[in-house]
Scaffold this motif. Structure first.
Motif, PDB file in Angstrom:
ATOM      1  N   ILE A 159       0.917  -1.348  -0.124  1.00 55.21           N
ATOM      2  CA  ILE A 159       0.176   0.051  -0.115  1.00 55.21           C
ATOM      3  C   ILE A 159       0.674   1.270  -0.114  1.00 55.21           C
ATOM      4  O   ILE A 159       2.028   1.395   0.418  1.00 55.21           O
ATOM      5  N   GLU A 160       0.196   2.375  -0.640  1.00 54.73           N
ATOM      6  CA  GLU A 160       1.157   3.561  -0.846  1.00 54.73           C
ATOM      7  C   GLU A 160       0.203   4.625   0.227  1.00 54.73           C
ATOM      8  O   GLU A 160      -1.178   4.803  -0.263  1.00 54.73           O
ATOM      9  N   ILE A 161       0.473   4.967   1.357  1.00 58.84           N
ATOM     10  CA  ILE A 161      -0.294   5.762   2.267  1.00 58.84           C
ATOM     11  C   ILE A 161      -0.092   7.173   1.371  1.00 58.84           C
ATOM     12  O   ILE A 161       0.855   7.911   1.807  1.00 58.84           O
ATOM     13  N   VAL A 162      -0.997   7.668   0.927  1.00 57.76           N
ATOM     14  CA  VAL A 162      -1.064   8.934   0.051  1.00 57.76           C
ATOM     15  C   VAL A 162      -1.678  10.136   1.142  1.00 57.76           C
ATOM     16  O   VAL A 162      -1.533  11.508   0.674  1.00 57.76           O
ATOM     17  N   GLY A 163      -2.363   9.900   2.373  1.00 54.74           N
ATOM     18  CA  GLY A 163      -2.815  10.780   2.870  1.00 54.74           C
ATOM     19  C   GLY A 163      -3.804  10.536   3.931  1.00 54.74           C
ATOM     20  O   GLY A 163      -3.838   9.314   4.317  1.00 54.74           O
ATOM     21  N   LEU A 164      -4.832  11.324   4.460  1.00 53.66           N
ATOM     22  CA  LEU A 164      -5.622  11.025   5.380  1.00 53.66           C
ATOM     23  C   LEU A 164      -7.122  11.586   4.786  1.00 53.66           C
ATOM     24  O   LEU A 164      -7.252  12.204   4.123  1.00 53.66           O
ATOM     25  N   MET A 165      -8.245  10.907   5.343  1.00 53.06           N
ATOM     26  CA  MET A 165      -9.435  11.084   5.219  1.00 53.06           C
ATOM     27  C   MET A 165     -10.409  11.194   6.242  1.00 53.06           C
ATOM     28  O   MET A 165      -9.985  10.563   7.561  1.00 53.06           O
ATOM     29  N   THR A 166     -11.397  11.848   6.269  1.00 53.39           N
ATOM     30  CA  THR A 166     -12.229  12.176   7.655  1.00 53.39           C
ATOM     31  C   THR A 166     -13.654  12.567   6.928  1.00 53.39           C
ATOM     32  O   THR A 166     -13.899  12.774   5.949  1.00 53.39           O
ATOM     33  N   MET A 167     -14.715  12.217   7.823  1.00 53.49           N
ATOM     34  CA  MET A 167     -16.166  12.645   7.491  1.00 53.49           C
ATOM     35  C   MET A 167     -16.347  13.542   8.756  1.00 53.49           C
ATOM     36  O   MET A 167     -16.055  13.185   9.728  1.00 53.49           O
TER      37      MET A 167
END
Ligand SMILES: *Cc1c(COP(=O)(O)O)cnc(C)c1O
Length: 235
Positions: A159-167
């Motif tokens: 996996i390539e961790i490209v960033g963060l996500m949120t709701m």
């Protein structure tokens, strides 16, 4: 109005709102990618939006991607944005271009192992879903849990961790979502600082129909928009 005419109008309104938010934030409009969330839409509407130039589509349920992709053009880029059970990784992974909702180590490990098995020369881009608002109903890493587990997730080869996500929690007044989006950006900045040899974490996947403008002002690079694109279609 035809389905296509309604979608064209909705899409141009959304694109104008994106452009205006980018202008307010001093960002270039092509810094933000629109991911059209199709969960409530039918294949015909998805096809029509594709013909209007949209290529990135998001689904919260893997089953929907399994069922719909065969009826749609091959160059649709599917983004998985909702909960993924580990036992669905093998079937789903070859169909998707990115996972926004990596919310636990076991999923990160499973995606990585499956990607290596499938094609060891590639990595699947992912964002780590983070529950910065602390709402109990939300999935995702608690910020402290992410701080604790980040270095081990970084070692996974597939996996390539490209960033963060949120709701953000739903708010009548979208301005009230700003603190959530800002907290995600600050957490990203902190991880970048702490792990300066690590990934650049350029992606912030945040903002939905109700709040994407505020998210863009706080640095969103991917907005996940469903209702504002598909509203007004005949049932
Ligand atoms: C449904 C959904 C969206 C889109 O929400 P709208 O309010 O319809 O724009 C975005 N992100 C996730 C994770 C979703 O489940």
């Amino acid at each position: 109005m035809t389905i296509s005419a309604i979608l064209e109008q909705n899409l141009s309104r959304v694109n104008e709102r994106i452009a205006a938010a980018c202008a307010r934030a001093g960002r270039s409009a092509d810094a933000v990618r629109l991911v059209a969330v199709t969960k409530s839409a039918g294949v015909e509407a998805i096809q029509a939006l594709f013909e209007l130039g949209v290529r990135d589509f998001g689904e919260s349920r893997p089953q929907q991607i399994w069922d719909r992709r065969a009826a749609l053009p091959e160059d649709v880029r599917w983004h998985l944005i909702g909960h993924l059970q580990t036992n669905k990784v093998r079937r789903t992974l070859p169909m998707i271009s990115m996972v926004h909702s990596v919310d636990r180590a076991s999923l990160a490990e499973s995606l990585s192992a499956e990607m290596v098995r499938l094609d060891s020369s590639r990595k699947i881009p992912v964002t780590l879903e983070t529950n910065v608002s602390g709402e109990e109903s939300k999935q995702g890493y608690a910020p402290d849990q992410l701080r604790a587990e980040y270095s081990s997730v970084l070692t996974l080869p597939g996996i390539e961790i490209v960033g963060l996500m949120t709701m953000a929690p739903y708010e009548e007044e979208p301005e009230n979502c700003r603190s959530t989006f800002r907290a995600l950006r600050e957490l990203r900045d902190e991880l970048k600082r702490e792990y300066s040899a690590g990934p650049s974490l350029d992606v912030l996947s945040m903002g939905m129909s109700n709040d994407f403008e505020v998210a863009i002002e706080e640095g969103a690079t991917h907005v996940r928009v469903g209702t504002a694109l598909f509203e007004g279609l005949p049932a």
